[in-house]
Design an enzyme around this catalytic site. Structure first.
Site, PDB file in Angstrom:
ATOM      1  N   LYS A 189     -26.651  22.874 -11.729  1.00  0.00           N
ATOM      2  CA  LYS A 189     -28.091  22.580 -13.455  1.00  0.00           C
ATOM      3  C   LYS A 189     -27.186  23.031 -14.859  1.00  0.00           C
ATOM      4  CE  LYS A 189     -31.793  24.690 -11.520  1.00  0.00           C
ATOM      5  NZ  LYS A 189     -33.734  25.007 -11.660  1.00  0.00           N
ATOM      6  N   SER A 235     -30.462  21.193  -8.595  1.00  0.00           N
ATOM      7  CA  SER A 235     -30.850  21.957  -8.332  1.00  0.00           C
ATOM      8  C   SER A 235     -29.101  22.554  -8.264  1.00  0.00           C
ATOM      9  CB  SER A 235     -31.513  22.568  -7.378  1.00  0.00           C
ATOM     10  OG  SER A 235     -31.647  23.602  -7.320  1.00  0.00           O
ATOM     11  N   ALA A 271     -34.810  31.274 -14.181  1.00  0.00           N
ATOM     12  CA  ALA A 271     -35.990  30.893 -13.964  1.00  0.00           C
ATOM     13  C   ALA A 271     -36.306  32.186 -15.897  1.00  0.00           C
ATOM     14  CB  ALA A 271     -36.589  31.986 -13.219  1.00  0.00           C
ATOM     15  N   ASP A 290     -38.466  23.616 -15.683  1.00  0.00           N
ATOM     16  CA  ASP A 290     -38.667  25.097 -15.489  1.00  0.00           C
ATOM     17  C   ASP A 290     -40.195  25.786 -16.630  1.00  0.00           C
ATOM     18  OD1 ASP A 290     -37.619  25.298 -12.979  1.00  0.00           O
ATOM     19  OD2 ASP A 290     -36.446  26.078 -12.985  1.00  0.00           O
ATOM     20  N   GLY A 320     -35.879  40.050 -16.603  1.00  0.00           N
ATOM     21  CA  GLY A 320     -34.580  38.799 -16.211  1.00  0.00           C
ATOM     22  C   GLY A 320     -34.234  38.087 -17.007  1.00  0.00           C
TER      23      GLY A 320
END
Ligand code: NAD
Length: 293
Positions: free
Chosen positions: A73, A69, A137, A109, A133
């Site tokens: 990443k 994380s 994500a 994800d 966005g």
């Protein structure tokens, strides 16, 4: 725990910083225990500085793999032997699998997002999505949706530091998939309304709706939504965001927070390591029943 760990226990890591707040160790260790799998999952404080040594330790110690994380990443990519095509397109890795010393990087994800819809018997392949966005994500969701056969994606982003990433995402999708992607500024409110009106799903991947922005939503007018569409917020705390309240006011049939996506991204990693299905309903009850209150 003492009954579970023995000389054969296989280690899986989580390498990030800060990471002690993570729910992933609890999620995976409870799933291992439930299925009687001889694995243990542990979190390690790893910054960019320690990353090369930490990644090499996966090989040295014969670990099965690791989650990765922030802030690692992207930085982890040159340290791996292979990359799953989706991870390569997203430019980010959250899961490493060690097969006899060969480390392969995956991103779960996006697959977690798509699988969470499948879990609800919803299929957005061949449909249009509007997505706000383009951070970690948003990028994973857009790329995986395009790879899985979503026909058209309209991405809206603020004119901020992530705008360039949004441009990169639409270029990658248009060059490498059959999906048609278009980028708009969130300031184009008329376009935002008309693109949502034309979509089977609106997904917010901005974090607006999460603390400290928990009273905000990018859509405040229920008339933006149709009853027969999906409204999805990647935020899962609070369980019901402002966006979800607006969608419910509009009578939208399928309104989701990010809990299913969060569980499924873990389940996808769990399957890559163990080849077993994570007992998702059991884990959801164990870890998240308080969020349903
Ligand atoms: P990020 O910082 O990488 O990206 C944030 C995105 O939101 C950018 O596109 C930015 O332009 C946009 N944004 C930020 N503030 C905004 C504002 N005030 N108005 C409009 N746009 C704004 O973040 P991320 O890692 O992509 O995470 C985004 C959200 O998704 C967070 O809430 C995170 O908790 C959630 N998330 C959920 C899961 C899950 O499994 N459910 C997984 C990853 C991230």
């Amino acid at each position: 725990m003492a009954e579970r760990i023995d000389g054969h226990t296989i280690l899986i890591g989580l390498m990030a910083y800060p990471i002690r707040h993570s729910m992933s160790p609890t999620m995976h260790n409870n799933a291992f225990a439930k299925l009687g799998l001889n694995y243990a999952y542990m979190a390690f404080d790893v910054t960019n500085k320690e990353l090369p040594g930490a990644i090499n330790s996966i090989r040295t110690l014969g670990m099965r793999g690791s989650n990765i994380s922030m802030p690692n990443k992207q930085k982890v990519i040159p340290l791996l032997d292979e990359l799953d095509p989706a991870a390569e397109m997203v430019g980010s890795v959250n899961t490493i699998v060690n097969d006899d010393g060969i480390l392969t990087g995956y991103t779960t994800d996006g697959t977690g997002f798509m699988q969470s819809l499948t879990d609800e018997n919803l299929d957005i392949r061949g449909e249009k999505m509007t997505l706000s966005g383009a951070g970690g994500a948003g990028t994973a969701i857009a790329i995986q949706a395009a790879l899985d056969g979503v026909k058209e994606i309209s991405i809206f982003n603020a004119n901020d530091a992530l705008w360039q990433q949004a441009e990169k995402n639409i270029a990658t999708i248009n060059a490498k998939t059959k999906c048609r992607a278009t980028l708009y500024s969130l300031e184009e409110q008329d376009k935002f309304r008309s693109e949502i009106a034309d979509s089977a799903i609106y997904c917010d991947a901005t974090g607006v709706g999460m603390k400290p922005l928990q009273n905000l939503s990018l859509v405040n007018d229920p008339s933006f939504f149709r009853k027969d569409m999906i409204v999805f917020d990647t935020v899962y705390a609070p369980r019901e965001t402002k966006l979800m309240q607006v969608a419910k006011q509009a009578g939208v049939d399928h309104v989701f927070n990010g809990l299913g996506m969060m569980l499924e991204q873990g389940a996808q990693a769990f399957k890559l390591w163990t080849k077993e299905d994570m007992p998702i309903d059991y884990i959801r009850k164990l870890l998240f029943s308080d969020l349903d209150k």
